[in-house]
Design a protein around this motif. Structure first.
Motif, PDB file in Angstrom:
ATOM      1  N   SER A 168       0.905  -1.031  -0.109  1.00 37.95           N
ATOM      2  CA  SER A 168      -0.065   0.060  -0.052  1.00 37.95           C
ATOM      3  C   SER A 168       0.814   1.295  -0.109  1.00 37.95           C
ATOM      4  O   SER A 168       0.538   2.358  -0.706  1.00 37.95           O
ATOM      5  N   TYR A 169       2.194   1.362   0.483  1.00 41.73           N
ATOM      6  CA  TYR A 169       3.055   2.367   0.771  1.00 41.73           C
ATOM      7  C   TYR A 169       3.412   2.683  -0.516  1.00 41.73           C
ATOM      8  O   TYR A 169       3.568   3.688  -1.155  1.00 41.73           O
ATOM      9  N   PHE A 170       3.604   1.697  -1.639  1.00 34.41           N
ATOM     10  CA  PHE A 170       4.018   1.987  -2.824  1.00 34.41           C
ATOM     11  C   PHE A 170       2.883   2.041  -3.985  1.00 34.41           C
ATOM     12  O   PHE A 170       3.354   2.434  -5.156  1.00 34.41           O
ATOM     13  N   LYS A 171       1.963   2.350  -3.687  1.00 37.11           N
ATOM     14  CA  LYS A 171       0.654   2.730  -4.591  1.00 37.11           C
ATOM     15  C   LYS A 171       0.266   4.164  -4.319  1.00 37.11           C
ATOM     16  O   LYS A 171      -0.394   4.792  -4.983  1.00 37.11           O
ATOM     17  N   ARG A 172       0.932   4.586  -3.301  1.00 39.86           N
ATOM     18  CA  ARG A 172       0.449   6.153  -2.959  1.00 39.86           C
ATOM     19  C   ARG A 172       1.734   7.005  -2.662  1.00 39.86           C
ATOM     20  O   ARG A 172       2.781   6.809  -3.294  1.00 39.86           O
ATOM     21  N   TRP A 173       1.345   8.244  -2.286  1.00 41.09           N
ATOM     22  CA  TRP A 173       2.409   9.304  -2.404  1.00 41.09           C
ATOM     23  C   TRP A 173       3.747   8.851  -1.607  1.00 41.09           C
ATOM     24  O   TRP A 173       4.754   9.529  -1.689  1.00 41.09           O
ATOM     25  N   ASN A 174       3.593   7.850  -0.588  1.00 42.03           N
ATOM     26  CA  ASN A 174       4.532   7.651   0.358  1.00 42.03           C
ATOM     27  C   ASN A 174       5.719   7.061  -0.521  1.00 42.03           C
ATOM     28  O   ASN A 174       6.906   7.118  -0.005  1.00 42.03           O
ATOM     29  N   ARG A 175       5.688   6.593  -1.669  1.00 40.90           N
ATOM     30  CA  ARG A 175       6.764   6.025  -2.454  1.00 40.90           C
ATOM     31  C   ARG A 175       7.762   6.959  -3.190  1.00 40.90           C
ATOM     32  O   ARG A 175       8.610   6.790  -3.607  1.00 40.90           O
ATOM     33  N   ASN A 176       7.462   8.429  -2.956  1.00 44.23           N
ATOM     34  CA  ASN A 176       8.491   9.455  -3.329  1.00 44.23           C
ATOM     35  C   ASN A 176       8.888   9.880  -1.917  1.00 44.23           C
ATOM     36  O   ASN A 176       8.225  10.501  -1.063  1.00 44.23           O
ATOM     37  N   ARG A 177      10.501  10.024  -2.028  1.00 42.74           N
ATOM     38  CA  ARG A 177      11.058  10.644  -0.905  1.00 42.74           C
ATOM     39  C   ARG A 177      10.690  11.918  -0.779  1.00 42.74           C
ATOM     40  O   ARG A 177      10.620  12.569   0.411  1.00 42.74           O
ATOM     41  N   LYS A 178      10.434  12.883  -1.549  1.00 43.45           N
ATOM     42  CA  LYS A 178      10.099  14.024  -1.377  1.00 43.45           C
ATOM     43  C   LYS A 178       8.901  14.452  -0.713  1.00 43.45           C
ATOM     44  O   LYS A 178       8.728  15.559  -0.040  1.00 43.45           O
ATOM     45  N   PHE A 179       8.016  13.295  -0.577  1.00 47.97           N
ATOM     46  CA  PHE A 179       6.811  13.482   0.106  1.00 47.97           C
ATOM     47  C   PHE A 179       6.782  12.823   1.505  1.00 47.97           C
ATOM     48  O   PHE A 179       6.090  13.494   2.528  1.00 47.97           O
ATOM     49  N   SER A 180       7.383  11.692   1.514  1.00 47.22           N
ATOM     50  CA  SER A 180       7.521  10.796   2.781  1.00 47.22           C
ATOM     51  C   SER A 180       8.734  11.085   3.800  1.00 47.22           C
ATOM     52  O   SER A 180       8.591  10.547   4.798  1.00 47.22           O
ATOM     53  N   GLY A 181       9.773  11.320   2.870  1.00 38.86           N
ATOM     54  CA  GLY A 181      11.187  11.150   3.471  1.00 38.86           C
ATOM     55  C   GLY A 181      11.765   9.546   3.427  1.00 38.86           C
ATOM     56  O   GLY A 181      12.908   9.333   3.825  1.00 38.86           O
ATOM     57  N   GLY A 182      10.798   8.811   2.952  1.00 39.03           N
ATOM     58  CA  GLY A 182      11.200   7.343   2.642  1.00 39.03           C
ATOM     59  C   GLY A 182      10.528   6.585   3.812  1.00 39.03           C
ATOM     60  O   GLY A 182      10.205   7.237   4.820  1.00 39.03           O
ATOM     61  N   LEU A 183      10.581   5.392   3.961  1.00 39.11           N
ATOM     62  CA  LEU A 183       9.907   4.644   4.829  1.00 39.11           C
ATOM     63  C   LEU A 183      10.944   4.446   6.019  1.00 39.11           C
ATOM     64  O   LEU A 183      10.157   4.107   7.213  1.00 39.11           O
ATOM     65  N   ILE A 185      11.820   7.008   7.574  1.00 40.04           N
ATOM     66  CA  ILE A 185      11.184   8.015   8.213  1.00 40.04           C
ATOM     67  C   ILE A 185       9.610   7.894   8.524  1.00 40.04           C
ATOM     68  O   ILE A 185       9.103   7.710   9.344  1.00 40.04           O
ATOM     69  N   HIS A 186       8.940   7.780   7.388  1.00 38.06           N
ATOM     70  CA  HIS A 186       7.558   7.387   7.315  1.00 38.06           C
ATOM     71  C   HIS A 186       7.071   6.561   8.410  1.00 38.06           C
ATOM     72  O   HIS A 186       5.992   6.663   9.213  1.00 38.06           O
ATOM     73  N   LYS A 187       7.760   5.372   8.155  1.00 41.50           N
ATOM     74  CA  LYS A 187       7.314   4.161   9.157  1.00 41.50           C
ATOM     75  C   LYS A 187       8.264   4.130  10.250  1.00 41.50           C
ATOM     76  O   LYS A 187       7.721   3.811  11.572  1.00 41.50           O
TER      77      LYS A 187
END
Length: 432
Positions: A168-183, A185-187
């Protein structure tokens, strides 16, 4: 009466914050303003909670106008991760209490900016680290505080994310580091904060390896090298193991998840304007990692050995905390509806250095994240429980350290060298 504005009408905002404020804590709290970049999200919030329809709605560029017109005491930040920094700084500029979802921000530089802004403000930052409030995690903290294992020397934490949640993380905006910081950070800030809090030590240095093993253009289970596909319209989805595992030929299999509804992964485009949450997990634009192996050194001598994998057959973790007087172990299997085999009930095993093993059956409570969400909500909306004998509600400093470790992880894996946390944070002071 605590007057609240909410920045970001995400699923998390509706479920974790807005619902309890409107239902359980309405005598002490009142929502006076809502903000989002997408008016469709406001419409959906009003459909779910008709009482929100009369509350003024603002766009991101009008956040100061919202504060001026609604006179809030508290700002709740539940927008996309990379936008947290804007709302946190604006809240602190206006001397407000800011409650932000994790991660507090997406990089260590912004974490430093939050710390500096908080130091100049009459307001404060609270980071909603609900994992701290899980009954098992609270019990582990209590065992350490009681001195059961002595001085903590090492921690082994292996976290497993299953193919449903991980994909699910790779279907959404989380998959771009500029939005999430990478997993990392995000997770993983969830996990790094837990360890930091459990052992009450400050991370000093991190070294890591990371890779994109399952998703992205080189994913071994990619049905074809085509780019730009979406699950709801993809002609190859029945050849995709990640889709077929959780769907039949016509509809998604109903699966409960805290982050994304199991029956709407492919259908929820209607919930957004110009955004698709069902992008292909094998797209070429994916620029984050899905696997990490990490070592962290702490200021009082402890070491953390951590790993996380976002494409596994089941979800959960294995934990061991070692000290000069003994060892704590526990294993959790998460999301029972997604585990296709029998598994044992979670307990905590305590091994004294010299003596007999003790197995602890933890008293649990209902609610999201293993019962952590309702207890956190009480602290947020009623005030900190005065009977609890140890601090648990996380502030900006805790958020900063977790983010710095997470950034150090992906930078170390990219550069093949260790990173010092103080260099990433530019020497913030440690006060608690």
């Amino acid at each position: 009466m605590n007057r609240i504005v909410v920045c970001g009408l995400s699923n998390r905002a509706l479920g974790m914050f807005i619902t309890p404020v409107l239902t359980q804590y309405a005598h002490e709290n009142k929502i006076v303003g809502l903000l989002d970049s997408d008016y469709r999200r406001m419409e959906l919030a009003g459909e779910s909670f008709p009482e929100l329809s009369s509350i003024p709605f603002y766009e991101p560029q009008h956040v100061q106008q919202m504060i001026n017109e609604t006179n809030p005491d508290t700002v709740i930040v539940t927008s996309r991760d990379d936008t947290h920094i804007d709302y946190i700084l604006k809240g602190l500029e206006n001397d407000l209490t800011v409650i932000t979802e994790k991660p507090m921000v997406t990089n260590a530089n912004d974490a430093r900016r939050v710390m500096e802004a908080e130091a100049q403000s009459k307001g404060k930052v609270i980071v909603a680290f609900n994992y701290r409030y899980n009954p098992f995690h609270r019990k582990i903290k209590e065992l350490i505080l009681e001195g059961k294992i002595g001085r903590v020397t090492s921690v082994d934490l292996n976290w497993y994310i299953d193919t449903y949640h991980g994909a699910s993380y790779f279907k959404r905006w989380n998959r771009n580091r500029k939005f999430s910081g990478g997993l990392s950070i995000h997770k993983s800030t969830h996990h790094f904060d837990l360890v930091n809090w459990w052992i009450d030590q400050v991370p000093e240095e991190v070294f890591a390896y990371g890779a994109l093993n399952y998703y992205g253009k080189d994913g071994e289970l990619n049905p074809s090298p085509a780019d730009g596909r979406y699950c709801s319209t993809c002609e190859e989805k029945l050849n995709c193991g990640y889709y077929s595992r959780w769907s039949n030929r016509r509809n998604s299999i109903s699966v409960k998840d805290d982050h994304i509804k199991g029956d709407s992964i492919e259908k929820s485009s209607q919930n957004y304007t110009g955004y698709r949450p069902d992008s292909c997990i094998f797209d070429h634009e994916i620029d984050i990692e899905d696997t990490y192996a990490v070592t962290v050194r702490y200021d009082k001598g402890a070491f953390l050995s951590y790993s996380v994998n976002f494409s596994l057959p089941y979800e959960g973790y294995r934990l061991a905390i070692n000290g000069t007087k003994g060892r704590i172990e526990t294993t959790e299997y998460h999301e029972p509806s997604r585990i296709p085999f029998p598994y044992p009930e979670q307990t905590i095993d305590y091994y004294p250095l010299f003596g007999s093993k003790e197995t602890i059956h933890v008293v649990q409570n209902a609610g999201g994240h293993g019962g952590g969400d309702p207890v956190l909500q009480e602290d947020l909306f009623l005030g900190i429980d005065p009977t609890r004998p140890y601090p648990i509600l996380a502030g900006a400093e805790a958020g900063a350290y977790s983010i710095a470790v997470g950034e150090g992880v992906w930078r170390s894996s990219r550069d093949n060298r260790p990173y010092r946390i103080k260099d990433l944070l530019k020497e913030i002071s440690h006060s608690s």
